[in-house]
Design a protein around this motif. Structure first.
Motif, mmCIF file in Angstrom:
data_model
loop_
_atom_site.group_PDB
_atom_site.id
_atom_site.type_symbol
_atom_site.label_atom_id
_atom_site.label_comp_id
_atom_site.label_asym_id
_atom_site.label_seq_id
_atom_site.Cartn_x
_atom_site.Cartn_y
_atom_site.Cartn_z
ATOM 1 N N GLY A 1 0.877 -1.185 0.126
ATOM 2 C CA GLY A 1 -0.029 -0.110 -0.167
ATOM 3 C C GLY A 1 0.979 1.236 -0.006
ATOM 4 O O GLY A 1 0.525 2.119 -0.883
ATOM 5 N N SER A 2 1.680 1.558 0.979
ATOM 6 C CA SER A 2 2.342 2.530 1.150
ATOM 7 C C SER A 2 4.188 2.309 0.394
ATOM 8 O O SER A 2 4.825 3.458 0.637
ATOM 9 C CB SER A 2 2.651 3.106 2.582
ATOM 10 O OG SER A 2 3.280 2.181 3.367
ATOM 11 N N ALA A 3 4.146 1.487 -0.119
ATOM 12 C CA ALA A 3 5.510 1.077 -0.542
ATOM 13 C C ALA A 3 6.024 1.690 -2.008
ATOM 14 O O ALA A 3 6.199 1.078 -2.998
ATOM 15 C CB ALA A 3 5.734 -0.292 -0.777
ATOM 16 N N THR A 4 6.236 2.951 -1.854
ATOM 17 C CA THR A 4 7.128 3.798 -2.737
ATOM 18 C C THR A 4 7.979 4.596 -2.067
ATOM 19 O O THR A 4 8.154 4.743 -0.699
ATOM 20 C CB THR A 4 6.086 4.910 -3.408
ATOM 21 O OG1 THR A 4 5.830 5.974 -2.418
ATOM 22 C CG2 THR A 4 4.850 4.367 -3.872
ATOM 23 N N GLN A 5 9.372 4.746 -2.599
ATOM 24 C CA GLN A 5 10.330 5.527 -1.969
ATOM 25 C C GLN A 5 9.836 6.541 -1.508
ATOM 26 O O GLN A 5 10.387 7.268 -0.431
ATOM 27 C CB GLN A 5 11.218 5.805 -2.894
ATOM 28 C CG GLN A 5 12.228 4.461 -3.489
ATOM 29 C CD GLN A 5 13.296 4.600 -4.462
ATOM 30 O OE1 GLN A 5 13.720 5.688 -4.938
ATOM 31 N NE2 GLN A 5 13.803 3.406 -4.877
ATOM 32 N N GLU A 6 9.028 7.669 -2.217
ATOM 33 C CA GLU A 6 8.754 8.716 -1.674
ATOM 34 C C GLU A 6 7.846 8.856 -0.423
ATOM 35 O O GLU A 6 7.906 9.542 0.435
ATOM 36 C CB GLU A 6 7.759 9.410 -2.979
ATOM 37 C CG GLU A 6 8.615 9.870 -4.110
ATOM 38 C CD GLU A 6 8.477 8.675 -5.200
ATOM 39 O OE1 GLU A 6 9.146 8.606 -6.392
ATOM 40 O OE2 GLU A 6 8.102 7.563 -4.610
ATOM 41 N N THR A 7 6.907 7.751 -0.563
ATOM 42 C CA THR A 7 6.017 7.711 0.712
ATOM 43 C C THR A 7 6.790 7.064 1.789
ATOM 44 O O THR A 7 6.539 7.678 2.877
ATOM 45 C CB THR A 7 4.691 6.938 0.175
ATOM 46 O OG1 THR A 7 4.052 7.367 -0.824
ATOM 47 C CG2 THR A 7 3.785 6.804 1.523
ATOM 48 N N ARG A 8 7.281 6.242 1.791
ATOM 49 C CA ARG A 8 8.144 5.725 2.855
ATOM 50 C C ARG A 8 8.879 6.549 3.335
ATOM 51 O O ARG A 8 9.040 6.694 4.859
ATOM 52 C CB ARG A 8 8.864 4.178 2.612
ATOM 53 C CG ARG A 8 7.882 3.241 2.363
ATOM 54 C CD ARG A 8 7.044 2.682 3.508
ATOM 55 N NE ARG A 8 6.153 1.464 3.160
ATOM 56 C CZ ARG A 8 6.191 0.323 2.998
ATOM 57 N NH1 ARG A 8 7.399 -0.106 2.995
ATOM 58 N NH2 ARG A 8 5.228 -0.422 2.660
ATOM 59 N N THR A 9 9.604 7.316 2.762
ATOM 60 C CA THR A 9 10.603 8.466 3.098
ATOM 61 C C THR A 9 9.762 9.522 3.776
ATOM 62 O O THR A 9 10.175 9.792 5.167
ATOM 63 C CB THR A 9 11.302 9.192 2.061
ATOM 64 O OG1 THR A 9 12.278 8.070 1.597
ATOM 65 C CG2 THR A 9 12.063 10.233 2.547
ATOM 66 N N ALA A 10 8.616 10.014 3.284
ATOM 67 C CA ALA A 10 7.800 10.988 3.932
ATOM 68 C C ALA A 10 7.203 10.450 5.416
ATOM 69 O O ALA A 10 6.993 11.203 6.343
ATOM 70 C CB ALA A 10 6.625 11.304 2.990
#
Length: 319
Positions: free
Chosen positions: A287-296
């Protein structure tokens, strides 16, 4: 002032670098199962912990945390893995990561909808098995989402984001919620106060419920029977909200045409009945597994921890 911070899992590099620079940070880097005794030992003298949904911080563990701990940050929006009442009783703050993962999770819900409707998982397996017979008029026909009714169960941030995406596919959007949204938030979505009419109208049901006792097995055999025959079920909320045995039976019978699931009740285990079904798409909680999202998410968790330690108010504080 530098505080000791314990981090249980590997974090995106920018988040780990900030944690190391701003705090006396100990990274435990649990690769698989959470180990409570190691966690407790590492917390000796620590002011804060940053945990993940894979780490169960129950009442028994909270009772044993050292008094030096002031705040627990979680790398998630959900807090099913933390006993908030136990934390409150001991005076520990808990902060989470709201808002920043709505788009990424809605993307996965949309991905599952499309894959389930167009039999994409099945098709990919056919190609990899070198079993594709070539183009044929009736080969592996799915169904379009254009003009279909998307029923969103739980019209929070993620549900509203998915609704916007679905409108781009010319889908009709309806929703069932505890309370009706303000018209500005509905953006034309049709509210159904009663679940019977809501379920009967759904061509696709997308589940966005929180976990917990109140929502456990919400989608059970009785409610599945009320869904329109041939409906598609998608879940990116919590695995516990579906009665898996009931959904597996409905997928086998054809009452549910297909399903797309990103969450399961006892991850990383997946109910065995799904594994042999071609009409279900299974993803490993992306679900949240993008580089951008997990960093945020990591940055927001650190923001919350820093605010609590500095005595500032913070909107992500749950306790």
């Amino acid at each position: 002032m530098t505080h000791r911070l314990v981090v249980t899992r590997m974090l995106p590099e920018p988040v780990a670098a900030r944690a190391a620079a701003d705090h006396d940070t100990r990274f435990l880097d649990f690769e698989a199962a959470f180990e409570p005794e190691i966690f407790l030992a590492a917390l000796d003298g620590a002011a804060a912990a940053l945990v993940t949904p894979a780490d169960r911080i129950d009442a028994g563990l909270i009772a044993r945390l050292p008094a030096s701990v002031r705040v627990i940050g979680t790398f998630s929006v959900g807090t099913d893995h933390i006993d908030l009442e136990a934390a409150r009783a001991r005076g520990f703050a808990v902060v989470n990561t709201p808002d920043v993962l709505s788009f990424a999770t809605a993307e996965i819900a949309l991905t599952l909808m499309l894959m389930a409707a167009r039999r994409a998982g099945e098709g990919e397996r056919v190609v990899r098995a070198r079993a594709w017979p070539g183009w044929k008029p009736n080969f592996m026909l799915g169904t379009t989402l254009e003009g279909k009714a998307l029923g969103i169960l739980g019209m929070g941030r993620i549900g509203r984001t998915l609704a916007g995406m679905a409108r781009g596919l010319s889908m009709q959007v309806l929703y069932h919620n505890r309370n009706r949204l303000h018209p500005d938030q509905e953006q034309g979505a049709l509210f159904h106060a009663g679940e019977d009419r809501f379920l009967a109208a759904c061509d696709v049901l997308s589940i966005h419920l929180p976990g917990g006792v109140a929502t456990r097995h919400w989608l059970n055999a009785e409610r599945i029977a009320r869904l329109k025959p041939g409906a598609i079920v998608v879940n990116t909320g919590r695995g516990t909200t579906i009665d898996d045995d009931a959904l597996i039976a409905a997928l086998k019978s054809g009452h549910i045409a297909a399903a797309g699931l990103d969450v399961f009740p006892a991850e990383p285990a997946v109910p065995a009945g799904y594994l042999d079904l071609e009409n279900v798409v299974l993803l490993p909680h992306l679900g949240s597994a993008t580089q951008e999202t997990r960093t945020a998410m990591g940055m927001l968790a650190l923001d919350g921890i820093d605010a609590v330690l500095a005595g500032r108010e913070v909107s992500s504080r749950l306790v």
